[in-house]
Design a protein around this motif. Sequence first.
Motif, PDB file in Angstrom:
ATOM      1  N   THR A 268      30.004  31.688  39.441  1.00  0.00           N
ATOM      2  CA  THR A 268      29.578  33.044  39.795  1.00  0.00           C
ATOM      3  C   THR A 268      30.651  33.702  40.645  1.00  0.00           C
ATOM      4  O   THR A 268      31.204  33.078  41.556  1.00  0.00           O
ATOM      5  CB  THR A 268      28.248  33.000  40.574  1.00  0.00           C
ATOM      6  OG1 THR A 268      27.255  32.347  39.779  1.00  0.00           O
ATOM      7  CG2 THR A 268      27.771  34.396  40.936  1.00  0.00           C
ATOM      8  N   LYS A 269      30.942  34.954  40.326  1.00  0.00           N
ATOM      9  CA  LYS A 269      31.943  35.699  41.094  1.00  0.00           C
ATOM     10  C   LYS A 269      31.612  37.184  41.040  1.00  0.00           C
ATOM     11  O   LYS A 269      31.297  37.726  39.983  1.00  0.00           O
ATOM     12  CB  LYS A 269      33.346  35.464  40.507  1.00  0.00           C
ATOM     13  CG  LYS A 269      34.464  36.169  41.257  1.00  0.00           C
ATOM     14  CD  LYS A 269      34.682  35.591  42.655  1.00  0.00           C
ATOM     15  CE  LYS A 269      35.826  36.286  43.385  1.00  0.00           C
ATOM     16  NZ  LYS A 269      35.993  35.762  44.766  1.00  0.00           N
ATOM     17  N   ALA A 270      31.696  37.821  42.199  1.00  0.00           N
ATOM     18  CA  ALA A 270      31.455  39.268  42.292  1.00  0.00           C
ATOM     19  C   ALA A 270      32.576  39.909  43.092  1.00  0.00           C
ATOM     20  O   ALA A 270      33.148  39.297  43.999  1.00  0.00           O
ATOM     21  CB  ALA A 270      30.106  39.555  42.944  1.00  0.00           C
ATOM     22  N   TYR A 271      32.882  41.151  42.735  1.00  0.00           N
ATOM     23  CA  TYR A 271      33.856  41.948  43.464  1.00  0.00           C
ATOM     24  C   TYR A 271      33.186  43.249  43.896  1.00  0.00           C
ATOM     25  O   TYR A 271      32.665  43.991  43.052  1.00  0.00           O
ATOM     26  CB  TYR A 271      35.061  42.289  42.582  1.00  0.00           C
ATOM     27  CG  TYR A 271      35.870  41.099  42.120  1.00  0.00           C
ATOM     28  CD1 TYR A 271      36.770  40.462  42.964  1.00  0.00           C
ATOM     29  CD2 TYR A 271      35.735  40.615  40.819  1.00  0.00           C
ATOM     30  CE1 TYR A 271      37.517  39.377  42.543  1.00  0.00           C
ATOM     31  CE2 TYR A 271      36.481  39.533  40.375  1.00  0.00           C
ATOM     32  CZ  TYR A 271      37.368  38.923  41.242  1.00  0.00           C
ATOM     33  OH  TYR A 271      38.108  37.839  40.814  1.00  0.00           O
ATOM     34  N   ALA A 272      33.207  43.509  45.185  1.00  0.00           N
ATOM     35  CA  ALA A 272      32.640  44.748  45.735  1.00  0.00           C
ATOM     36  C   ALA A 272      31.227  44.992  45.210  1.00  0.00           C
ATOM     37  O   ALA A 272      30.864  46.111  44.831  1.00  0.00           O
ATOM     38  CB  ALA A 272      33.548  45.936  45.396  1.00  0.00           C
ATOM     39  N   GLY A 273      30.449  43.933  45.163  1.00  0.00           N
ATOM     40  CA  GLY A 273      29.070  44.078  44.735  1.00  0.00           C
ATOM     41  C   GLY A 273      28.853  44.052  43.236  1.00  0.00           C
ATOM     42  O   GLY A 273      27.703  44.065  42.776  1.00  0.00           O
TER      43      GLY A 273
END
Length: 248
Positions: free
Chosen positions: A14-19
Amino acid sequence: MTTRDAALRLRGLTKAYAGRTVLDGLDLDVRSGELLALLGPNGCGKSTTLRCVAGLEVPDAGSVEVAAEQHVSGRPVAMVFQRVHLVPRRSVLDNVCAGGLGRLGWRGLAPALFPTALREEAMGCLDRVGLADRAHDRAGRLSGGQQQRVAVARALCQRAPVLLADEPVSALDPRAAEQVMSLLRDLARSEGLAVVAVLHQPALAARHADRTVGLRDGRLLLDQPAGTVSAANLDLLYAGATPLEVAA
Protein backbone atom coordinates in the motif's frame (compact mmCIF):
# COMPACT_ATOMS: atom_id res chain seq x y z
CA MET A 1 2.22 -21.06 -7.34
CA THR A 2 3.43 -21.84 -3.83
CA THR A 3 5.39 -19.43 -1.65
CA ARG A 4 8.52 -21.51 -2.25
CA ASP A 5 8.17 -20.99 -6.02
CA ALA A 6 8.18 -17.19 -5.75
CA ALA A 7 11.43 -15.28 -6.11
CA LEU A 8 9.44 -12.09 -5.45
CA ARG A 9 6.45 -11.97 -3.13
CA LEU A 10 4.37 -8.87 -2.37
CA ARG A 11 1.66 -8.88 0.25
CA GLY A 12 -0.71 -6.03 1.02
CA LEU A 13 1.52 -3.43 -0.60
CA THR A 14 0.00 0.00 0.00
CA LYS A 15 1.27 3.45 -0.90
CA ALA A 16 -0.35 6.89 -0.96
CA TYR A 17 0.91 10.31 -1.99
CA ALA A 18 -0.71 13.45 -0.57
CA GLY A 19 -3.78 11.49 0.40
CA ARG A 20 -4.15 9.74 -2.97
CA THR A 21 -3.87 5.96 -2.83
CA VAL A 22 -1.56 4.68 -5.57
CA LEU A 23 -1.22 1.07 -4.38
CA ASP A 24 -4.14 -0.46 -2.56
CA GLY A 25 -3.17 -3.72 -0.84
CA LEU A 26 -1.38 -5.30 -3.79
CA ASP A 27 -0.59 -9.04 -3.62
CA LEU A 28 1.73 -10.43 -6.30
CA ASP A 29 4.12 -13.37 -6.76
CA VAL A 30 6.77 -13.69 -9.49
CA ARG A 31 8.63 -16.93 -10.19
CA SER A 32 12.28 -17.44 -10.99
CA GLY A 33 12.62 -17.82 -14.75
CA GLU A 34 9.48 -15.80 -15.45
CA LEU A 35 9.10 -12.55 -17.39
CA LEU A 36 6.07 -10.71 -16.07
CA ALA A 37 4.70 -7.71 -17.96
CA LEU A 38 3.03 -5.07 -15.80
CA LEU A 39 0.41 -3.10 -17.73
CA GLY A 40 -2.10 -0.38 -16.92
CA PRO A 41 -2.96 3.27 -17.55
CA ASN A 42 -0.79 6.11 -16.31
CA GLY A 43 -0.98 6.59 -12.55
CA CYS A 44 -2.24 3.06 -11.82
CA GLY A 45 0.76 2.19 -9.63
CA LYS A 46 3.07 0.28 -11.99
CA SER A 47 6.25 2.27 -11.43
CA THR A 48 5.44 2.76 -7.76
CA THR A 49 5.29 -1.02 -7.38
CA LEU A 50 8.79 -1.38 -8.81
CA ARG A 51 10.15 1.47 -6.73
CA CYS A 52 8.76 -0.08 -3.54
CA VAL A 53 10.31 -3.43 -4.45
CA ALA A 54 13.67 -1.78 -5.15
CA GLY A 55 13.60 0.16 -1.89
CA LEU A 56 13.44 3.52 -3.67
CA GLU A 57 10.08 4.17 -2.01
CA VAL A 58 8.88 3.05 1.41
CA PRO A 59 5.40 1.50 1.32
CA ASP A 60 2.85 2.67 3.86
CA ALA A 61 1.90 -0.94 4.57
CA GLY A 62 2.59 -4.44 3.36
CA SER A 63 5.68 -6.54 2.80
CA VAL A 64 8.25 -7.30 0.10
CA GLU A 65 10.05 -10.64 0.09
CA VAL A 66 12.89 -11.42 -2.31
CA ALA A 67 14.20 -14.99 -2.54
CA ALA A 68 12.07 -15.94 0.51
CA GLU A 69 13.68 -13.28 2.71
CA GLN A 70 11.91 -10.18 3.96
CA HIS A 71 13.91 -7.01 3.43
CA VAL A 72 13.57 -3.45 4.68
CA SER A 73 16.53 -1.99 2.77
CA GLY A 74 19.35 -3.21 0.59
CA ARG A 75 17.10 -5.64 -1.29
CA PRO A 76 18.84 -7.99 -3.73
CA VAL A 77 17.15 -6.59 -6.81
CA ALA A 78 18.55 -4.91 -9.92
CA MET A 79 16.68 -2.20 -11.79
CA VAL A 80 16.75 -0.95 -15.37
CA PHE A 81 15.16 2.44 -15.97
CA GLN A 82 13.62 4.14 -19.00
CA ARG A 83 16.63 6.47 -18.95
CA VAL A 84 19.71 4.32 -18.79
CA HIS A 85 21.89 6.64 -16.66
CA LEU A 86 25.18 5.47 -18.15
CA VAL A 87 28.30 7.61 -17.78
CA PRO A 88 28.70 8.58 -21.45
CA ARG A 89 32.43 9.38 -21.30
CA ARG A 90 33.31 6.12 -19.60
CA SER A 91 33.79 2.89 -21.48
CA VAL A 92 30.97 0.41 -21.81
CA LEU A 93 32.99 -2.01 -19.67
CA ASP A 94 33.48 0.54 -16.88
CA ASN A 95 29.74 1.20 -16.82
CA VAL A 96 28.97 -2.50 -16.45
CA CYS A 97 31.64 -2.94 -13.75
CA ALA A 98 29.86 -0.26 -11.73
CA GLY A 99 26.96 -2.65 -11.31
CA GLY A 100 29.13 -5.00 -9.27
CA LEU A 101 30.59 -2.44 -6.88
CA GLY A 102 27.66 -2.42 -4.46
CA ARG A 103 27.74 -6.14 -3.75
CA LEU A 104 31.51 -5.91 -3.27
CA GLY A 105 31.00 -3.22 -0.66
CA TRP A 106 32.83 -0.53 -2.62
CA ARG A 107 31.69 2.99 -3.44
CA GLY A 108 33.32 5.49 -5.78
CA LEU A 109 36.21 3.28 -6.80
CA ALA A 110 38.18 4.71 -9.75
CA PRO A 111 37.76 2.55 -12.89
CA ALA A 112 41.53 2.03 -13.06
CA LEU A 113 41.26 0.18 -9.73
CA PHE A 114 38.46 -2.20 -10.72
CA PRO A 115 39.63 -5.73 -9.86
CA THR A 116 40.49 -8.06 -12.72
CA ALA A 117 37.84 -10.54 -11.58
CA LEU A 118 35.16 -7.84 -11.76
CA ARG A 119 36.26 -6.82 -15.26
CA GLU A 120 36.12 -10.44 -16.40
CA GLU A 121 32.65 -10.85 -14.95
CA ALA A 122 31.50 -7.63 -16.61
CA MET A 123 32.81 -8.87 -19.95
CA GLY A 124 30.76 -12.00 -19.46
CA CYS A 125 27.67 -9.87 -18.83
CA LEU A 126 28.36 -7.87 -22.00
CA ASP A 127 28.71 -11.10 -23.92
CA ARG A 128 25.26 -12.16 -22.64
CA VAL A 129 23.71 -9.03 -24.14
CA GLY A 130 25.70 -9.26 -27.37
CA LEU A 131 27.96 -6.27 -26.84
CA ALA A 132 31.33 -7.71 -25.82
CA ASP A 133 32.82 -6.25 -29.00
CA ARG A 134 31.89 -2.72 -27.85
CA ALA A 135 33.38 -3.07 -24.34
CA HIS A 136 36.06 -0.40 -24.84
CA ASP A 137 33.91 2.12 -26.71
CA ARG A 138 32.57 5.14 -24.89
CA ALA A 139 29.02 4.46 -23.74
CA GLY A 140 27.82 7.73 -25.26
CA ARG A 141 28.67 6.48 -28.75
CA LEU A 142 26.15 3.65 -28.65
CA SER A 143 22.62 3.75 -30.01
CA GLY A 144 19.67 3.98 -27.63
CA GLY A 145 18.95 0.28 -27.93
CA GLN A 146 22.59 -0.63 -27.34
CA GLN A 147 22.75 1.63 -24.29
CA GLN A 148 19.70 -0.08 -22.83
CA ARG A 149 21.37 -3.46 -23.37
CA VAL A 150 24.43 -2.14 -21.51
CA ALA A 151 22.11 -1.13 -18.67
CA VAL A 152 20.80 -4.71 -18.60
CA ALA A 153 24.40 -6.02 -18.50
CA ARG A 154 25.13 -3.66 -15.60
CA ALA A 155 22.08 -5.04 -13.79
CA LEU A 156 23.28 -8.60 -14.42
CA CYS A 157 26.60 -7.70 -12.80
CA GLN A 158 24.70 -7.08 -9.56
CA ARG A 159 23.90 -10.83 -9.39
CA ALA A 160 20.39 -10.13 -8.10
CA PRO A 161 17.68 -12.81 -8.36
CA VAL A 162 15.09 -10.20 -9.36
CA LEU A 163 15.41 -7.80 -12.30
CA LEU A 164 13.02 -4.85 -12.54
CA ALA A 165 12.63 -2.90 -15.78
CA ASP A 166 10.63 0.34 -15.63
CA GLU A 167 9.46 1.20 -19.16
CA PRO A 168 12.74 -0.09 -20.63
CA VAL A 169 11.64 0.31 -24.26
CA SER A 170 9.47 3.43 -24.27
CA ALA A 171 12.25 5.59 -25.77
CA LEU A 172 13.35 2.99 -28.35
CA ASP A 173 12.38 2.41 -31.95
CA PRO A 174 10.28 -0.72 -32.65
CA ARG A 175 13.21 -2.90 -33.72
CA ALA A 176 15.32 -1.99 -30.68
CA ALA A 177 12.29 -2.49 -28.42
CA GLU A 178 11.82 -6.03 -29.75
CA GLN A 179 15.52 -6.77 -29.18
CA VAL A 180 15.49 -5.55 -25.58
CA MET A 181 12.30 -7.45 -24.73
CA SER A 182 13.67 -10.61 -26.36
CA LEU A 183 16.84 -10.19 -24.29
CA LEU A 184 14.87 -9.84 -21.05
CA ARG A 185 12.85 -12.95 -21.87
CA ASP A 186 15.97 -14.96 -22.68
CA LEU A 187 17.73 -13.83 -19.49
CA ALA A 188 14.74 -14.78 -17.35
CA ARG A 189 14.86 -18.30 -18.74
CA SER A 190 18.60 -18.88 -19.06
CA GLU A 191 19.66 -17.15 -15.82
CA GLY A 192 16.62 -18.11 -13.75
CA LEU A 193 15.79 -14.49 -12.98
CA ALA A 194 12.40 -13.18 -11.96
CA VAL A 195 11.92 -10.27 -14.38
CA VAL A 196 9.18 -7.64 -14.01
CA ALA A 197 8.84 -5.16 -16.88
CA VAL A 198 6.52 -2.15 -16.81
CA LEU A 199 5.21 -1.69 -20.34
CA HIS A 200 2.81 0.55 -22.24
CA GLN A 201 2.74 -1.79 -25.24
CA PRO A 202 0.36 -4.74 -24.78
CA ALA A 203 1.52 -6.21 -28.09
CA LEU A 204 5.10 -6.45 -26.81
CA ALA A 205 3.84 -8.11 -23.65
CA ALA A 206 1.90 -10.67 -25.70
CA ARG A 207 4.97 -11.55 -27.78
CA HIS A 208 7.61 -11.70 -25.08
CA ALA A 209 6.15 -12.08 -21.58
CA ASP A 210 5.18 -15.31 -19.87
CA ARG A 211 2.49 -13.60 -17.83
CA THR A 212 0.60 -10.32 -17.93
CA VAL A 213 -0.56 -8.46 -14.85
CA GLY A 214 -2.79 -5.41 -15.17
CA LEU A 215 -3.17 -2.72 -12.52
CA ARG A 216 -5.94 -0.18 -12.27
CA ASP A 217 -6.30 2.31 -9.43
CA GLY A 218 -3.59 0.48 -7.50
CA ARG A 219 -5.38 -2.86 -7.57
CA LEU A 220 -4.84 -6.10 -9.44
CA LEU A 221 -7.37 -6.25 -12.26
CA LEU A 222 -5.76 -8.82 -14.58
CA ASP A 223 -3.37 -11.74 -14.03
CA GLN A 224 -3.11 -14.41 -16.72
CA PRO A 225 -0.74 -15.99 -19.27
CA ALA A 226 0.39 -13.30 -21.70
CA GLY A 227 -0.89 -15.07 -24.80
CA THR A 228 -4.43 -15.31 -23.44
CA VAL A 229 -5.05 -11.61 -22.84
CA SER A 230 -7.94 -10.56 -25.08
CA ALA A 231 -8.93 -7.23 -26.57
CA ALA A 232 -11.85 -7.20 -24.12
CA ASN A 233 -9.43 -7.63 -21.21
CA LEU A 234 -7.41 -4.65 -22.44
CA ASP A 235 -10.53 -2.55 -23.03
CA LEU A 236 -11.52 -3.11 -19.41
CA LEU A 237 -8.00 -2.39 -18.13
CA TYR A 238 -7.64 0.84 -20.06
CA ALA A 239 -11.27 2.02 -19.87
CA GLY A 240 -11.25 5.80 -19.80
CA ALA A 241 -7.53 6.08 -20.54
CA THR A 242 -6.30 8.54 -23.14
CA PRO A 243 -4.82 7.19 -26.40
CA LEU A 244 -1.33 8.15 -25.21
CA GLU A 245 -1.66 5.82 -22.23
CA VAL A 246 -1.86 2.67 -24.32
CA ALA A 247 0.12 2.07 -27.51
CA ALA A 248 -0.83 -0.38 -30.20
